[in-house]
Scaffold this active site. Structure first.
Site, PDB file in Angstrom:
ATOM      1  CG  HIS A   1      11.374  -6.401   5.700  1.00  0.00           C
ATOM      2  ND1 HIS A   1      11.266  -5.554   6.997  1.00  0.00           N
ATOM      3  CD2 HIS A   1      12.254  -5.765   4.818  1.00  0.00           C
ATOM      4  CE1 HIS A   1      11.696  -4.227   6.585  1.00  0.00           C
ATOM      5  NE2 HIS A   1      12.395  -4.712   5.235  1.00  0.00           N
TER       6      HIS A   1
ATOM      7  CG  HIS B   1      14.676  -4.664   0.775  1.00  0.00           C
ATOM      8  ND1 HIS B   1      15.024  -3.233   0.733  1.00  0.00           N
ATOM      9  CD2 HIS B   1      14.368  -4.840   1.695  1.00  0.00           C
ATOM     10  CE1 HIS B   1      14.575  -2.691   1.987  1.00  0.00           C
ATOM     11  NE2 HIS B   1      14.297  -3.527   2.546  1.00  0.00           N
TER      12      HIS B   1
ATOM     13  CE  LYS C   1       8.366  -0.333   4.877  1.00  0.00           C
ATOM     14  NZ  LYS C   1       9.658  -1.131   4.117  1.00  0.00           N
TER      15      LYS C   1
ATOM     16  CG  HIS D   1      11.553   2.047   7.658  1.00  0.00           C
ATOM     17  ND1 HIS D   1      12.570   1.258   7.291  1.00  0.00           N
ATOM     18  CD2 HIS D   1      12.210   3.231   8.246  1.00  0.00           C
ATOM     19  CE1 HIS D   1      13.724   1.817   7.586  1.00  0.00           C
ATOM     20  NE2 HIS D   1      13.446   3.132   8.177  1.00  0.00           N
TER      21      HIS D   1
ATOM     22  CG  HIS E   1      12.953  -2.675  10.506  1.00  0.00           C
ATOM     23  ND1 HIS E   1      12.256  -1.498  10.691  1.00  0.00           N
ATOM     24  CD2 HIS E   1      13.349  -2.698   9.159  1.00  0.00           C
ATOM     25  CE1 HIS E   1      12.342  -0.702   9.528  1.00  0.00           C
ATOM     26  NE2 HIS E   1      12.832  -1.666   8.728  1.00  0.00           N
TER      27      HIS E   1
ATOM     28  CG  HIS F   1      18.940   3.166   5.040  1.00  0.00           C
ATOM     29  ND1 HIS F   1      17.367   3.088   4.349  1.00  0.00           N
ATOM     30  CD2 HIS F   1      19.264   2.014   5.668  1.00  0.00           C
ATOM     31  CE1 HIS F   1      16.991   2.027   5.184  1.00  0.00           C
ATOM     32  NE2 HIS F   1      17.822   1.607   6.000  1.00  0.00           N
TER      33      HIS F   1
END
EC number: 3.5.1.5
Length: 576
Positions: free
Chosen positions: A137, A139, A220, A249, A275, A323
């Site tokens: 995971h 980024h 994703k 997600h 998550h 976010h």
């Protein structure tokens, strides 16, 4: 004539042996050696006046072509899902060549590994060896994540991104062929194994398929781009065609449906959930229930691992930043609040201990800490031992003595090694200490286990190491810090790191088209996976969340844990 020495003296000379126990760092976790492949009285040790000399422990007649390894790690304790044992580990051509007893068969019986003039020695006495960690995971916000990850024993990074763009800061996605190509070229200079996710958001097949053919190892699906049932279904159709993984997600706000709708859209197809507790994102408040399905490979990210008195408080600000939310907009604050539930976070650690959550990862710079995956995994294991007591194999299979933590250790080591590799279709290449696997290995002093490695080996060569002042007369003067070694320089980097691609990209000639010089391997065997394929973490109970209290039950029994006030593997290791 045999000669007996006290067990303590033997451990000081050659390292502990079968039946001996070792505390891991400052935790309450104890490893017990189940088997010793070395031979008492015939141990090989390097140094002045020691065994590995020409005509003694080293064979001076055989050439490298005659099965002489490039490196032998002597008398090391292996902690792996395959077992907890002591052995000599031979490396050759960047792979784990043999596991067993090293030496010179001309003078010693029972030798599996012949040490020769071509062999380097790494002293493994009183050290622990694990497979390199795999973080699924990532980024890719900053290339500086790579050394931070390596310094905690992570050697493979799977995820997406293009740098500090808003899309990358929120989602692990490298969108489209152009960005995928540039990131694959950038990876040529990064001393870790790499796999990239494309964007799984389209209402037709071709916009997704072209990303797989460009080199993505999966897609994703993320709520910030719209985690709709149509995106989920279309991505999974493409995944089934190209044998790649879908990471997801889900929809925190339940705008596009509830968790039951997402489950229907997945329709029994294998998927890797990120998550899965929900604080990192996902159907509020009950995404956690998806972890009980046999086609779901559930992961956690480390912002909520382990559950501490600070976990809830720090999450709101992290969420707002990651976010792209505005604290002045009440709806944005409400969105963030809906994801942070003490009850489901308190259940997460227990679900790991029960083998229901199967993978740990970071969520790097997007709420998670890339250099703490290994540390936080073991902090969870320690917290669960303190709160829940000993953990034994429900099948009754032995894992050392009843007093050891071996079963729990195998369950937790699998979470960031073999299970992460299985989920991404990489397990035939990396993820464990087994003959034939790529030699990504981490050597630990037990006192610093899980916190600061002694050596990080990439593709058979030392990539990072605990090293003292380069101007000193010996390697050990302070300050000793993790520093890059020769595997991270020049063309050696490209020969000791793997770029994972889809088979379709390899067939399309992407490596040659982009001028890639690193080792290229395809991901494979993904679409037939089930949770039962995951090691020590394949439980599929019925999980429920009370919609009013958020309490979590497993097969009707409430599961929860207490927030830790103090953690091991923490401040005493980071004074400097």
């Amino acid at each position: 004539m045999s000669f007996e020495i006290p067990r303590k003296q033997y451990a000081q000379l050659y390292g502990p042996t079968t039946g001996d126990s070792i505390r891991l760092a400052d935790t309450e976790l104890f490893l017990e050696i189940e088997k010793d492949y070395t031979v008492y009285g015939e141990e090989v040790v390097f140094g002045g006046g020691k065994v590995i000399r020409d005509g003694m422990g080293q064979n001076g007649q055989l050439t490298r072509a005659e099965d002489i390894p490039d490196t032998v790690i002597t008398n090391v304790i292996v902690l792996d899902y395959t077992g907890i044992y002591k052995a000599d580990i031979a490396l050759k051509d960047g792979h784990i060549f043999k596991i067993g007893k090293a030496g010179n068969p001309q003078i010693t019986d029972g030798v599996d590994i012949v040490i020769g003039a071509s062999t380097e020695i790494i002293a493994g006495e009183r050290k622990i060896l694990t497979a390199g960690g795999i973080d699924t995971h990532i980024h890719f916000i900053s290339p500086e994540q790579v050394p931070a990850a390596l310094c905690n024993g992570i050697t493979t990074m799977v995820g997406g991104g293009t740098g500090p763009a808003e899309g990358t800061k929120a989602t692990t996605i490298t969108p489209g062929a152009w960005h995928i190509s540039r990131m694959l070229q950038a990876a040529e200079g990064l001393p870790v194994n790499i796999g990239l996710f494309g964007k799984g958001h389209a209402s037709a097949v071709e916009p997704l398929a072209e990303q797989i053919r460009a080199g993505a190892v999966g897609l994703k699906v993320h709520e910030d781009w719209g985690s709709t049932t149509s995106s989920i279904d279309m991505s999974l159709r493409v995944a089934d065609e190209y044998d790649v993984q879908i990471a997801i997600h889900t929809d925190t706000l339940n705008e596009c449906g509830f968790v039951e709708d997402t489950i229907r859209a997945i329709d029994g197809r294998v998927i890797h959930t990120f998550h899965t507790e929900g604080a990192g994102g996902g159907h509020a408040p009950d995404i956690i229930k998806i972890a009980g399905l046999p086609n779901v490979l559930p992961a956690s990210t480390n912002p909520t691992l382990p559950y501490t008195r600070n976990t809830i408080e720090e999450h709101l600000d992290m969420l707002m930043v990651c976010h792209h939310l505005n604290p002045d907009i009440p709806e944005d604050v409400a969105f963030a609040d809906s994801r942070i539930r003490a009850e489901t976070i308190a259940a997460e650690d227990v679900l790991h201990d029960l083998g229901i959550f199967a993978i740990t990862s970071s969520d790097s710079q997007a709420m998670g800490r890339v250099g703490e995956v290994v540390t936080r995994t073991w902090q969870v294991a320690d917290a669960m031992k303190r709160q829940r007591g000993a953990l034994h194999d429900p099948s009754g299979a032995p894992h050392g003595s009843a007093e050891s933590d071996n079963f729990r250790l195998k369950r937790y080591i699998a979470k960031y090694t073999i299970n992460a590799a299985i989920a991404q279709g990489m397990a035939d290449v990396i993820g464990s200490v087994e003959e034939g696997k790529f030699a990504d290995l981490v050597l630990w002093d037990p006192a610093f286990f899980g916190v600061k490695p002694e050596l990080v080996i990439k593709g058979g060569q030392i990539a990072y190491a605990l090293m003292g002042d380069a101007n000193a007369s010996i390697p050990t003067p302070q300050p000793r810090t993790m520093r890059p070694m020769f595997a991270t320089y020049g063309k050696a980097l490209q020969q000791t790191s793997i770029t994972f691609l889809s088979q379709a990209a390899i067939d399309a000639g992407v490596p040659a088209e982009l001028g890639l010089q690193r080792i290229i391997k395809p991901v494979s065997g993904i679409r037939n996976l089930t949770k039962a394929d995951l090691k020590y973490n394949g439980e599929t109970p019925d999980i429920a969340v009370d919609p009013e209290t958020y309490k979590v039950t497993v097969d009707g029994v409430e599961v929860t844990s207490q927030p830790s006030d103090v953690l091991p593997m923490a401040q005493r290791y980071f004074l400097f």
